[in-house]
Motif scaffolding. Sequence first.
Motif, PDB file in Angstrom:
ATOM      1  N   GLU A 375      -8.238   5.476  11.212  1.00 27.30           N
ATOM      2  CA  GLU A 375      -8.837   4.309  10.558  1.00 27.30           C
ATOM      3  C   GLU A 375      -8.485   4.288   9.071  1.00 27.30           C
ATOM      4  N   ALA A 376      -8.441   5.470   8.467  1.00 24.98           N
ATOM      5  CA  ALA A 376      -8.157   5.553   7.025  1.00 24.98           C
ATOM      6  C   ALA A 376      -6.798   4.935   6.706  1.00 24.98           C
ATOM      7  N   LEU A 377      -5.907   5.015   7.663  1.00 26.10           N
ATOM      8  CA  LEU A 377      -4.562   4.460   7.497  1.00 26.10           C
ATOM      9  C   LEU A 377      -4.607   2.937   7.327  1.00 26.10           C
ATOM     10  N   LYS A 378      -5.637   2.306   7.864  1.00 30.43           N
ATOM     11  CA  LYS A 378      -5.773   0.844   7.737  1.00 30.43           C
ATOM     12  C   LYS A 378      -6.471   0.452   6.436  1.00 30.43           C
ATOM     13  N   GLY A 379      -6.889   1.425   5.686  1.00 27.78           N
ATOM     14  CA  GLY A 379      -7.720   1.155   4.520  1.00 27.78           C
ATOM     15  C   GLY A 379      -6.950   0.544   3.362  1.00 27.78           C
ATOM     16  N   SER A 380      -7.702   0.021   2.386  1.00 30.02           N
ATOM     17  CA  SER A 380      -7.076  -0.687   1.266  1.00 30.02           C
ATOM     18  C   SER A 380      -6.585   0.259   0.168  1.00 30.02           C
ATOM     19  N   LEU A 381      -6.945   1.531   0.248  1.00 36.43           N
ATOM     20  CA  LEU A 381      -6.525   2.447  -0.814  1.00 36.43           C
ATOM     21  C   LEU A 381      -5.099   2.950  -0.600  1.00 36.43           C
ATOM     22  N   GLY A 382      -4.565   2.726   0.588  1.00 37.69           N
ATOM     23  CA  GLY A 382      -3.206   3.201   0.855  1.00 37.69           C
ATOM     24  C   GLY A 382      -3.164   4.702   0.991  1.00 37.69           C
ATOM     25  N   HIS A 383      -2.094   5.268   0.530  1.00 36.50           N
ATOM     26  CA  HIS A 383      -1.879   6.706   0.694  1.00 36.50           C
ATOM     27  C   HIS A 383      -1.672   7.330  -0.690  1.00 36.50           C
TER      28      HIS A 383
END
Length: 405
Positions: A375-383
Amino acid sequence: MDLFPILQELHQPGGKILLVVLDGVGGLPLEPGGPTELEAAQTPNLDRLAAESALGLLTPVHPGLAPGSGPGHLALFGYDPFRYVVGRGALSALGLGADFREGDVALRGNFATLDAEGKVVDRRAGRPSTEENQRVIAKLKEAIPRIEDVEIHFYTESEHRFLVILRGEGLGDGVTDTDPQKAGLPPLEARPLDEASRKTAHILNLLAERIRAVLRDEPRLNGALFRRASQKPRFPSFQEVYSLRAAAVASYPMYKGLAALVGMEVLPVEGEGDAHEGKLKALRENWDRYEFFYLHFKKTDAKGEDGDFLGKVREIERFDAFLPELLALKPEVLALTGDHSTPAALKAHSWHPVPLLLKAPYLRRDEAGRFTEAEALKGSLGHLRGVELMPLLLAHAGRLLKYGA
Ligand code: ZN
């Protein structure tokens, strides 16, 4: 690039930041297609928080590197872990709360069993109890307070492990380890790697001899092996680089040591293990006194190292149950992440990125629904990289002025 001078220059007062580190929280499925530990955990509170937060992935140190907790944490604190390096001896000293001063040299020691010819029979002296270690350390303290003009300070760590600190003039930390790494060989001589460490090697070799003499009647703990000599590094403090009064809330020695190294005040925590209640009490009682809190939980990593998938799931759920109490403190900025992954499937630290959650006033819309790797991969903070986290937290806390005209 060293951002510290820029961050110093851009500083302005702002909101309170809480950085929560779930040690080794990133995981892997036990079999392809299965859930990770975070995905398997029932985390209603974390799920609710994720829905109103921004998520992303964080590579603590560098793609492909499985970092120790030392570099993992330093990176989260904004210190380039390739530039700000802490020796293991120094880390142990800080972690044990030892009196460890500038110029001192700290070494990790192992009690070992030596045979009549002085060869190592057991590099860990049969893994003695910590009580036995303490008994023998007391003997050494009494018998060897100094060698020549160098003070010798012994500390029990646990089981076969202890720490020794050398204090005196002209000691460098460039000396080789004396652990031969296998049984059947005698301990190695310590050799200096540079001119400044000649005296250290000399003292260390005398110390190994003295220890053998003092412990000659001990059946198992009758020798010592030394490794990882290091001096206390001098890092700029949180106060200097971020103008933050910072406090650490952690139970385990190494994390307290790391926090102290970057100038955080280490708050006392009551209770054993991860001591959720003790940590909450420390936070509540000191909440108004600091602008930045680092809160550490260890058990997620420990269970991962044990290969205990369900144990790690339970620790994540235990944290979830505790989360509402943390949120009730109402930090302006809350970040939740790990210092590295410790998948139970690998029983070790790994190179996989960890999820990052950020709760702050000004966030973009975010498709990530849970605090999980996928889910974190879909987040707005990116990588992000670990070292990029602190500037982001400072910005969200309103603590950074515009850069450039
Ligand atoms: Zn760690």
